[in-house]
Scaffold this motif. Structure first.
Motif, PDB file in Angstrom:
ATOM      1  N   PHE A 102       0.813  -1.218   0.000  1.00  0.00           N
ATOM      2  CA  PHE A 102       0.000   0.000   0.000  1.00  0.00           C
ATOM      3  C   PHE A 102       0.845   1.266   0.000  1.00  0.00           C
ATOM      4  CE2 PHE A 102      -2.892  -3.251   1.449  1.00  0.00           C
ATOM      5  CZ  PHE A 102      -4.007  -2.992   0.669  1.00  0.00           C
ATOM      6  N   GLU A 103       2.144   1.119   0.200  1.00  0.00           N
ATOM      7  CA  GLU A 103       3.055   2.266   0.132  1.00  0.00           C
ATOM      8  C   GLU A 103       3.492   2.552  -1.299  1.00  0.00           C
ATOM      9  OE1 GLU A 103       6.216   1.596   2.922  1.00  0.00           O
ATOM     10  OE2 GLU A 103       4.801   1.013   4.493  1.00  0.00           O
ATOM     11  N   SER A 104       3.236   1.625  -2.186  1.00  0.00           N
ATOM     12  CA  SER A 104       3.621   1.760  -3.587  1.00  0.00           C
ATOM     13  C   SER A 104       2.578   2.569  -4.357  1.00  0.00           C
ATOM     14  CB  SER A 104       3.736   0.370  -4.217  1.00  0.00           C
ATOM     15  OG  SER A 104       3.820   0.458  -5.616  1.00  0.00           O
ATOM     16  N   PRO A 105       3.007   3.319  -5.385  1.00  0.00           N
ATOM     17  CA  PRO A 105       2.021   4.014  -6.224  1.00  0.00           C
ATOM     18  C   PRO A 105       1.207   3.034  -7.078  1.00  0.00           C
ATOM     19  CG  PRO A 105       4.247   4.396  -7.034  1.00  0.00           C
ATOM     20  CD  PRO A 105       4.373   3.627  -5.760  1.00  0.00           C
ATOM     21  N   HIS A 106       1.695   1.822  -7.216  1.00  0.00           N
ATOM     22  CA  HIS A 106       1.022   0.785  -8.001  1.00  0.00           C
ATOM     23  C   HIS A 106       0.700  -0.392  -7.067  1.00  0.00           C
ATOM     24  CE1 HIS A 106       2.192   3.103 -11.477  1.00  0.00           C
ATOM     25  NE2 HIS A 106       3.423   3.103 -11.022  1.00  0.00           N
TER      26      HIS A 106
END
Length: 150
Positions: free
Chosen positions: A94-98
């Motif tokens: 959930f920390e990723s932009p994807h």
């Protein structure tokens, strides 16, 4: 309002429902049960859009997923993972932009989990599709399914 009864290819409808690409628009044909793709790169785009415009009562626009819906579904899927250590690793996605791509990448290391996620997301989409069909007075007892969709 009377219900419209058509044979529906649920697998196609779920695929279209889950497609969040801004370039792809989908319309459901209430007479045939087919899903029609509208994309600016199609050769027959003008004919297709003309047909939809001329027969507005026949075609229903398939809405795009609600913003945040995929993240909510991924969080719900995480709750089905019994190993707390695996859940904490998934939480990092959930920390990723994807988020979805990151989720899949993490799940690839755990046998059967990618498939389980797809089944989970398809199940959520199926529920939303059936609700949408019912809200538009289209009977769902005539859904065509393949054996693996039951």
């Amino acid at each position: 309002m009377t219900a419209n009864k058509v044979s529906i290819e649920m697998k196609d409808l779920i695929f279209s429902w889950r497609d969040d690409s801004p370039d792809n628009l989908y319309y459901f044909d209430k007479h045939t049960g087919e899903v029609r793709l509208v994309n600016r790169n199609l050769d027959d785009l003008k004919d297709l859009t003309d047909e939809i415009e001329l027969h507005r009562e026949r075609y229903l626009y398939l809405p795009k997923p609600e913003p945040g819906q995929l993240k909510d579904d991924l969080k719900d899927f995480m709750k089905t993972v019994s190993d707390p250590q695996r859940r904490s690793v998934l939480d990092m996605a959930f920390e990723s932009p994807h988020v979805y791509a990151s989720f899949l990448k993490i799940l690839q290391g755990w046998e059967g989990e990618s498939e389980r996620l797809e089944e989970f997301l398809d199940g959520r989409a199926r529920l939303r599709v059936v609700q949408w069909l019912e809200a538009n007075c289209i009977e769902t007892d005539s859904l065509k399914t393949t054996p693996d969709e039951n």
